[in-house]
Design an enzyme around this catalytic site. Structure first.
Site, PDB file in Angstrom:
ATOM      1  N   THR A 193      35.769  41.320  41.143  1.00 40.33           N
ATOM      2  CA  THR A 193      36.247  42.696  41.379  1.00 40.33           C
ATOM      3  C   THR A 193      35.078  43.594  41.770  1.00 40.33           C
ATOM      4  O   THR A 193      35.161  44.354  42.745  1.00 40.33           O
ATOM      5  CB  THR A 193      36.972  43.228  40.121  1.00 40.33           C
ATOM      6  OG1 THR A 193      38.106  42.399  39.877  1.00 40.33           O
ATOM      7  CG2 THR A 193      37.427  44.665  40.300  1.00 40.33           C
TER       8      THR A 193
ATOM      9  N   GLN B 164      39.657  32.043  45.189  1.00 44.31           N
ATOM     10  CA  GLN B 164      40.583  30.930  44.903  1.00 44.31           C
ATOM     11  C   GLN B 164      40.355  29.743  45.846  1.00 44.31           C
ATOM     12  O   GLN B 164      41.116  28.777  45.818  1.00 44.31           O
ATOM     13  CB  GLN B 164      42.036  31.410  45.020  1.00 44.31           C
ATOM     14  CG  GLN B 164      42.407  32.526  44.053  1.00 44.31           C
ATOM     15  CD  GLN B 164      42.722  32.030  42.637  1.00 44.31           C
ATOM     16  OE1 GLN B 164      42.785  30.829  42.369  1.00 44.31           O
ATOM     17  NE2 GLN B 164      42.913  32.960  41.711  1.00 44.31           N
TER      18      GLN B 164
ATOM     19  N   GLY C  51      33.197  33.308  38.186  1.00 42.61           N
ATOM     20  CA  GLY C  51      33.020  32.131  37.345  1.00 42.61           C
ATOM     21  C   GLY C  51      34.295  31.601  36.717  1.00 42.61           C
ATOM     22  O   GLY C  51      34.511  30.384  36.645  1.00 42.61           O
ATOM     23  N   HIS C  52      35.168  32.526  36.293  1.00 46.46           N
ATOM     24  CA  HIS C  52      36.248  32.077  35.405  1.00 46.46           C
ATOM     25  C   HIS C  52      37.396  31.344  36.093  1.00 46.46           C
ATOM     26  O   HIS C  52      38.285  30.833  35.413  1.00 46.46           O
ATOM     27  CB  HIS C  52      36.761  33.237  34.543  1.00 46.46           C
ATOM     28  CG  HIS C  52      37.565  34.266  35.257  1.00 46.46           C
ATOM     29  ND1 HIS C  52      38.916  34.359  35.106  1.00 46.46           N
ATOM     30  CD2 HIS C  52      37.214  35.264  36.097  1.00 46.46           C
ATOM     31  CE1 HIS C  52      39.365  35.384  35.818  1.00 46.46           C
ATOM     32  NE2 HIS C  52      38.345  35.946  36.433  1.00 46.46           N
TER      33      HIS C  52
ATOM     34  N   THR D  19      20.010  44.748  33.385  1.00 46.06           N
ATOM     35  CA  THR D  19      19.394  43.482  32.983  1.00 46.06           C
ATOM     36  C   THR D  19      20.357  42.331  33.267  1.00 46.06           C
ATOM     37  O   THR D  19      21.539  42.395  32.901  1.00 46.06           O
ATOM     38  CB  THR D  19      19.027  43.524  31.482  1.00 46.06           C
ATOM     39  OG1 THR D  19      18.181  44.647  31.297  1.00 46.06           O
ATOM     40  CG2 THR D  19      18.332  42.254  31.039  1.00 46.06           C
TER      41      THR D  19
ATOM     42  N   CYS E 163      55.814  43.423  34.302  1.00 49.43           N
ATOM     43  CA  CYS E 163      56.805  44.242  33.614  1.00 49.43           C
ATOM     44  C   CYS E 163      56.235  45.644  33.503  1.00 49.43           C
ATOM     45  O   CYS E 163      55.180  45.855  32.938  1.00 49.43           O
ATOM     46  CB  CYS E 163      57.049  43.653  32.232  1.00 49.43           C
ATOM     47  SG  CYS E 163      58.441  44.401  31.419  1.00 49.43           S
TER      48      CYS E 163
HETATM   49  N1  PLP Z   1      40.347  37.893  43.955  1.00 43.22           N
HETATM   50  C1  PLP Z   1      41.244  36.954  43.648  1.00 43.22           C
HETATM   51  C2  PLP Z   1      41.941  36.215  44.755  1.00 43.22           C
HETATM   52  C3  PLP Z   1      41.544  36.663  42.313  1.00 43.22           C
HETATM   53  O1  PLP Z   1      42.442  35.715  42.028  1.00 43.22           O
HETATM   54  C4  PLP Z   1      40.866  37.384  41.301  1.00 43.22           C
HETATM   55  C5  PLP Z   1      41.179  37.144  39.870  1.00 43.22           C
HETATM   56  O2  PLP Z   1      42.261  37.411  39.412  1.00 43.22           O
HETATM   57  C6  PLP Z   1      39.934  38.371  41.668  1.00 43.22           C
HETATM   58  C7  PLP Z   1      39.703  38.577  43.003  1.00 43.22           C
HETATM   59  C8  PLP Z   1      39.191  39.178  40.636  1.00 43.22           C
HETATM   60  O3  PLP Z   1      38.218  38.405  39.997  1.00 43.22           O
HETATM   61  P1  PLP Z   1      37.494  38.887  38.646  1.00 43.22           P
HETATM   62  O4  PLP Z   1      38.470  38.578  37.556  1.00 43.22           O
HETATM   63  O5  PLP Z   1      36.262  38.086  38.565  1.00 43.22           O
HETATM   64  O6  PLP Z   1      37.195  40.334  38.784  1.00 43.22           O
END
Ligand code: PLP
Length: 383
Positions: A70, A179, A200-201, A240, A328
């Site tokens: 983001t 993705q 990363g996640h 940092t 929702c």
């Molecule tokens: N872009 C896409 C296509 C995503 O699927 C996501 C995560 O939901 C993001 C951006 C945002 O990533 P982050 O959670 O690292 O801010």
């Protein structure tokens, strides 16, 4: 628990946990400190950057660490929008309508600052084309934005042709590859993409860490620092550095790219199992999104026998995590804006669709459990 929502986030890989733990316990120095402990932390920071650069086929000085995608998306789009306006190149942007809200909200804010933008919808085949981008571009256009893979339906967008067309018109081109990394066998760095992002996640790494890759074609397109303070990240992003998570991110990217072939084969086999089993149990389904160009780890199903908001809760009650692709809000179900973009006139489809997404750890047994639950719910008539 059966976790079938890996497009939302993933469990952290044990090897990544090991790297993070080691960094937390041993390399806790401030990388800006000049004594030994700081220098070791700085070395870990730079070796992580080099690992990522090698895996993504970019130069290490094109990588900036951020708090996730983001932040990286906001930074890339704002920076390029501001800089092109300052250079007198224009103030209009074009993006797909299926971008993540990090892109769309950023564009909304830029509109309040005097920019304009146009969103392009998928065509009747569920595809995006260069022609669509060209048709809405104006003499004021400076940049195009398109994601590599959509997070809800898994559609793969034609980034090669769109980025090349943007380059030929002298536009910057931002691509959300969140993705796509580890899910598509594609060297995105070989295309003229001026900025792309990783988090990363989504790849068995930690949350709250990601990167911006910035490679302007036009040397006058300097980055605008959004977070100011110390001189970290070549004075472009102050604060940092989160060394343990950066090291964990590097490990996660190394695993995702290094084991890509095995992972892709796994996703394909799990998807095949799912669709074969649905057919065998006579559960009616239709695939959502671009069914010709899509990743195998995200399957968005229209299930006409079910109501998705209810189904998601029923699945949760038996310990299966899936995503309904709708939010929702104020007690009413808001159909997914992504499905709306693909199927503006199919009201049933919007409220009867479910996203199932896999990780390298997803098993056939978990898919069987998911289908068995669908069969039971259908038989009970509880849908
Ligand atoms: N872009 C896409 C296509 C995503 O699927 C996501 C995560 O939901 C993001 C951006 C945002 O990533 P982050 O959670 O690292 O801010």
């Amino acid at each position: 628990m059966i976790y079938l929502d890996s497009a939302a986030t993933t469990a952290v890989h044990p090897d990544v946990i090991k790297v993070i733990t080691e960094a937390l316990t041993t390399h806790y120095g401030n990388p800006s400190s000049t004594y030994q402990l700081g220098r070791t932390a700085h070395e870990l920071l730079e070796s992580s950057r080099q690992t990522i650069a090698r895996c993504l086929n970019v130069s290490s000085d094109e990588i900036y660490f951020t708090s996730g995608a983001t932040e990286a998306i906001n930074w890339a789009i704002r920076s390029q929008a501001y800089q092109s306006r300052e250079l007198g190149l224009g103030n209009h942007l074009v993006a797909t309508s299926i971008e993540h809200s990090a892109v769309l909200k950023c564009l909304e804010q830029l509109e309040n600052e005097g920019f304009t933008y146009t969103l392009v919808n998928p065509n009747s085949e569920g595809e995006f084309t260069v022609d669509q981008f060209e048709a809405v571009s104006t003499p004021q256009t400076t940049g195009w934005i398109a994601m590599a893979v959509n997070n809800e339906v898994g559609s793969i967008l034609p980034i090669e042709s769109i980025s090349k067309a943007a380059q030929s018109r002298g536009y910057w081109f931002h691509c959300d590859t969140v993705q796509a990394i580890g899910k598509v066998d594609c060297d995105y760095a070989s295309y003229p993409i001026t900025s792309f992002v990783v988090t990363g996640h989504k790849i068995s790494g930690p949350k709250g860490v990601g990167i911006l890759v910035y490679r302007p074609q036009n040397p006058a397109m300097q980055l605008h620092p959004m977070i100011v303070g110390g001189g970290q990240e070549r004075s472009q992003r102050a604060g940092t550095e989160n060394i343990p998570y950066i090291a964990g991110l590097a490990k996660a990217i190394e695993l995702a790219t290094g084991e890509l072939t095995q992972h892709l084969a796994h996703y394909q086999s799990i998807k095949d199992d799912l669709l074969t089993s649905l057919k065998a149990h006579q559960i009616e389904y239709h695939l959502n999104g671009d069914t010709t160009h899509s990743v195998d780890n995200i399957v968005n199903l229209w299930l006409p026998d079910f109501e998705s908001a209810k189904l998601r809760i029923q699945m949760d009650l038996v310990g299966i995590a899936v995503s309904a692709g709708s939010a929702c809000s104020a007690g009413s179900i808001q159909p997914s804006r992504i499905l709306k973009a693909y199927y503006p006139n199919e009201t049933d489809r919007l409220v009867q669709s479910l996203r199932i997404s896999f990780s390298p750890e997803t098993t056939k047994n978990e898919i069987d459990q998911f289908v068995k639950t669908l069969v039971e719910l259908k038989e009970k008539g509880d849908k």
